[in-house]
Design an enzyme around this catalytic site. Structure first.
Site, mmCIF file in Angstrom:
data_model
loop_
_atom_site.group_PDB
_atom_site.id
_atom_site.type_symbol
_atom_site.label_atom_id
_atom_site.label_comp_id
_atom_site.label_asym_id
_atom_site.label_seq_id
_atom_site.Cartn_x
_atom_site.Cartn_y
_atom_site.Cartn_z
ATOM 1 N N LYS A 246 0.858 -1.182 0.000
ATOM 2 C CA LYS A 246 0.000 0.000 0.000
ATOM 3 C C LYS A 246 0.907 1.248 0.000
ATOM 4 O O LYS A 246 1.856 1.310 0.775
ATOM 5 C CB LYS A 246 -0.879 -0.004 1.249
ATOM 6 C CG LYS A 246 -2.059 0.895 1.216
ATOM 7 C CD LYS A 246 -3.066 0.483 2.299
ATOM 8 C CE LYS A 246 -4.387 1.189 2.107
ATOM 9 N NZ LYS A 246 -5.435 0.655 3.000
ATOM 10 N N GLU A 331 -19.113 -4.706 10.475
ATOM 11 C CA GLU A 331 -20.047 -3.925 11.300
ATOM 12 C C GLU A 331 -21.169 -4.795 11.858
ATOM 13 O O GLU A 331 -21.609 -4.590 12.997
ATOM 14 C CB GLU A 331 -20.650 -2.784 10.469
ATOM 15 C CG GLU A 331 -19.674 -1.654 10.147
ATOM 16 C CD GLU A 331 -18.787 -1.928 8.951
ATOM 17 O OE1 GLU A 331 -18.922 -3.010 8.334
ATOM 18 O OE2 GLU A 331 -17.931 -1.069 8.632
ATOM 19 N N ARG A 359 -25.639 -1.525 7.386
ATOM 20 C CA ARG A 359 -25.613 -3.002 7.215
ATOM 21 C C ARG A 359 -25.731 -3.729 8.554
ATOM 22 O O ARG A 359 -25.924 -4.931 8.586
ATOM 23 C CB ARG A 359 -24.369 -3.460 6.482
ATOM 24 C CG ARG A 359 -23.054 -3.130 7.092
ATOM 25 C CD ARG A 359 -21.883 -3.785 6.331
ATOM 26 N NE ARG A 359 -21.899 -3.510 4.891
ATOM 27 C CZ ARG A 359 -20.964 -3.989 4.057
ATOM 28 N NH1 ARG A 359 -19.989 -4.748 4.512
ATOM 29 N NH2 ARG A 359 -21.003 -3.710 2.773
HETATM 30 C C1 TPP Z 1 -18.730 -1.560 5.054
HETATM 31 C C2 TPP Z 1 -17.518 -0.656 5.059
HETATM 32 N N1 TPP Z 1 -16.890 -0.407 6.241
HETATM 33 C C3 TPP Z 1 -15.827 0.409 6.270
HETATM 34 C C4 TPP Z 1 -15.371 1.018 5.129
HETATM 35 C C5 TPP Z 1 -14.218 1.996 5.200
HETATM 36 N N2 TPP Z 1 -13.074 1.512 4.431
HETATM 37 C C6 TPP Z 1 -12.827 1.929 3.206
HETATM 38 S S1 TPP Z 1 -11.464 1.225 2.554
HETATM 39 C C7 TPP Z 1 -11.170 0.381 3.986
HETATM 40 C C8 TPP Z 1 -9.995 -0.517 4.101
HETATM 41 C C9 TPP Z 1 -10.028 -1.488 2.952
HETATM 42 O O1 TPP Z 1 -8.917 -2.348 3.063
HETATM 43 P P1 TPP Z 1 -8.638 -3.311 1.843
HETATM 44 O O2 TPP Z 1 -9.893 -3.930 1.405
HETATM 45 O O3 TPP Z 1 -7.541 -4.201 2.257
HETATM 46 O O4 TPP Z 1 -8.194 -2.337 0.673
HETATM 47 P P2 TPP Z 1 -6.823 -1.515 0.584
HETATM 48 O O5 TPP Z 1 -7.180 -0.107 0.959
HETATM 49 O O6 TPP Z 1 -5.842 -2.152 1.492
HETATM 50 O O7 TPP Z 1 -6.416 -1.612 -0.864
HETATM 51 C C10 TPP Z 1 -12.149 0.642 4.912
HETATM 52 C C11 TPP Z 1 -12.208 0.057 6.272
HETATM 53 C C12 TPP Z 1 -16.062 0.738 3.924
HETATM 54 N N3 TPP Z 1 -15.701 1.317 2.756
HETATM 55 N N4 TPP Z 1 -17.105 -0.100 3.922
HETATM 56 MG MG MG Z 2 -5.565 -4.067 2.172
#
Ligand code: TPP
Ligand code: MG
Ligand code: DXP
Length: 606
Positions: A246, A331, A359
């Site tokens: 990342k 959640e 959700r």
């Molecule tokens: C239901 C939900 N909860 C929380 C979020 C906030 N959120 C957006 S991106 C993220 C982290 C995502 O991590 P990952 O899937 O590993 O993607 P990366 O950013 O590492 O590429 C979070 C918690 C969201 N978008 N949707």
């Molecule tokens: Mg990730």
């Protein structure tokens, strides 16, 4: 001329040599760093998928083949490669490029929402449809992050994908070891082991009925292409486990152990060195108060869904690590496990962004409220967030959680009220409570001139002409509206209920004495606070006309918070004009009239 300029679409990638591909990758990183550090956005996640996205668009023929992006925040490179590289100056601005896939922007884009863990379900449905309609030669590829894979919905999809080995879906697991922070839980640990391959690796997926290829270096284009081609050849559901970094290629992200620059904020406009000290953010006020509460209440535990720092719980975790729970992007699990925490004698404070609480409604309803569990749900980003697009606005929580029997909902108007209402919520042991506040800074405190039955009176007009009920930070808007009404000779009283649900009976009693009532809220109008007040007025037999000012029940395209609120008619000028018009029409109606709205006799021959 940059080589990237020659890439008008994915097809142009296929003629490039490995060295040229590496050049394009570097130019994409330069573009993203240059643009996104100015516009704001998800820079870290996108710097991590440059080579992966190039490989995807070389192996698959989008849009004939379908690329699905889970959460969608990591789709900037996809946009660069699909003809939108010159649009990034307008990223996340009204009328400009969305921060997520957008069907209106491109036929290469499918899933527009920003809620995690849904792409594999989309892929399962699409692949089944293609199998049924004879379109099975078109690949279905879903890119999901390791964080999104901690979401339960993703496992529901994996269960289904594994149950149909003849339906091809390529799941590209983009494993950078993080959500914001390092991903948590047993599966995250399993992925860590997978990243250091051993003879038994990949067995979880194989046990589930899916193929497994990997781990693959996600920054080696040739290696990723080879794995994707092999995956396509399996003809069934298969996981390609890609290991990425990342924020790759950007020193500030490499140094940022908090979240690898998951989101960078827009650079302040030139000359905006405003001297006035900014007020604290809502999040920081919550974060400081929950620590003070934690010192007094050893039974209080804080729960986050993979967003410890974004929801303000970093200090609470530092002070009370054993009383801080990160459940991952889960959640629903957070809400149901909160009921268990209560049963074990604790008081959970579950802090999530309002839109992501949607959700968890059913768990909050039947696991929490049905058992009258004293869980406090803290909803940050309640109301219009704006630049994150339609699925991020916190415009449903008042509608959704007002439907929960026994819940109490507080909407603080400023920092002082947030501290007080949070304490009242955590002190409430008879059932669930919700405290909601918006994104951004609290602004100055809005003092009350009086309190009555738990409500704050912010302005009092003895003339009882117009009552303005303001939910939370709409108090500032209500006072501006009151000033505009006064300028045209209409008196108004402004009340902040503080606890907006259930409707305070004293508010209903008082409202019946006014000639016109308006409710202002930063939530959808359907099932909002205004709707509840209207229902209560009707139940009380009051005939006072009520006008509900809130967000229209529509998905609001991205833009700044102010732009979206203006688009929704929620400026002082717009509200005051409508209130004045309604008030005068009401006054006209109240004058003794010689004829009612219907004819008193049938006129012959007409
Ligand atoms: C239901 C939900 N909860 C929380 C979020 C906030 N959120 C957006 S991106 C993220 C982290 C995502 O991590 P990952 O899937 O590993 O993607 P990366 O950013 O590492 O590429 C979070 C918690 C969201 N978008 N949707
Ligand atoms: Mg990730
Ligand atoms: C993609 C996602 O859901 C989060 O990263 C979100 O965009 C963060 O929002 P804030 O920028 O308001 O913290």
């Amino acid at each position: 001329m940059p080589l990237l300029e020659t890439i008008a679409g994915p097809g142009d990638l296929r003629a490039l040599s490995p060295a040229e591909l590496d050049t394009v990758a570097g130019e994409i990183r330069e573009l993203l760093i240059d643009k996104v550090t100015r516009t704001g956005g998800h820079l870290g996640p996108n710097l991590g998928v440059v080579e992966l996205t190039i490989a995807l668009h070389r192996v698959f023929d989008s849009p004939r083949d379908t690329l699905l992006w889970d959460t969608g925040h990591q789709s900037y490179v996809h946009k660069v490669l699909t003809g939108r590289q010159h649009d990034f100056d307008g990223l996340r601005s009204e009328g400009g490029l969305s921060g997520y896939p957008s069907r209106a922007e491109s036929r290469h884009d499918v899933i527009e929402n920003s809620h995690a863990s849904t792409a594999l379900s989309y892929a399962d449905g699409l692949a089944r449809a293609r199998a049924l309609t004879g379109d099975g030669s078109r690949a279905v590829v879903a890119v999901i992050g390791d964080g999104a894979l901690t979401g339960g919905l993703a496992w529901e999809a994996l269960n289904n994908l594994g149950g149909h080995r003849d339906i091809p879906v390529i799941v590209v697991l983009n494993d950078n070891g993080r959500s914001y922070a390092p991903t948590v839980g047993g599966f995250a640990a399993h992925l860590r082991r997978l990243r250091d391959p051993d003879p038994g690796h990949g067995n979880v997926f194989r046990e589930l009925g899916l193929g497994y290829l990997g781990p693959v270096d996600g920054h080696d284009i040739a290696a990723v292409e080879d794995a994707l081609c092999r995956a396509r050849g399996t003809g069934g559901p298969v996981v390609v486990h890609v290991v990425t970094q990342k924020g790759r290629g950007w020193e500030p992200a490499r140094r940022n152990d908090l979240d690898r620059c998951h989101v960078v904020r827009a650079a302040p406009p030139p000359g905006n060195g405003s001297s006035a000290p900014a007020s604290p953010s809502w999040t920081s006020v919550f974060g400081a108060e929950i620590v003070r509460i934690g010192e007094e209440r050893p039974d209080v535990v804080a729960v986050t869904a993979a967003m410890l720092e974004p929801v303000g719980l970093l200090e609470f975790q530092r002070r009370f690590p054993e009383r801080t729970i990160d459940v991952g992007i889960a959640e629903q699990h957070a809400a149901a496990s909160a009921a268990g925490l209560v049963y074990g004698g604790l008081h959970p404070v579950l802090a999530v962004y309002a839109t992501f609480a949607n959700r968890a409604f059913d768990q909050f309803l039947v696991d929490v409220a049905l058992h009258r569990c004293p869980v406090t749900l803290v909803l940050d980003r309640a109301g219009v967030t704006g630049d994150d697009g339609p699925s991020h606005n916190g415009m449903w929580d008042l509608t959704v959680f007002q439907a929960v029997p026994g819940v109490r909902i507080a909407a603080p108007r400023d920092a002082t009220r947030l501290r007080g209402l949070l304490r009242e919520a955590v002190a409430w042991r008879q059932g669930p409570t919700v405290v909601r506040f918006p994104k951004g800074r609290t602004g100055p405190d809005v003092p009350a001139i009086a309190t009555h039955a738990g409500m704050d009176v912010l302005r009092n007009d003895p003339g009882r002409e117009v009552l303005l009920v303001a939910a939370g930070p709409m108090a500032g808007l209500a006072l501006e509206v009151s000033d505009l009404l006064a300028a045209e000779g209409i008196g108004s009283t402004v009340v902040d209920p503080r606890w907006v649900s259930p409707v305070n009976p004293e508010l209903v009693r008082a409202a019946a004495h006014f000639r016109f009532v308006a409710c202002l809220e930063d939530n959808g109008r359907t099932g909002g606070i205004g709707a509840a007040i209207g229902q209560a007025l009707g139940d009380a037999g009051a005939t006072t006309p009520l006008r509900c000012f809130g967000l229209p029940q529509e998905f609001q395209a991205h833009g700044s918070r102010g732009q979206v609120l203006a688009r929704c008619g929620l400026t002082a000028e717009q509200v005051a004009a409508e209130v004045s018009d309604g008030f005068h029409r009401q006054t006209t109606r109240l004058r003794p009239s010689t004829s009612g709205p219907f004819p008193t006799r049938t006129t012959r021959g007409k």
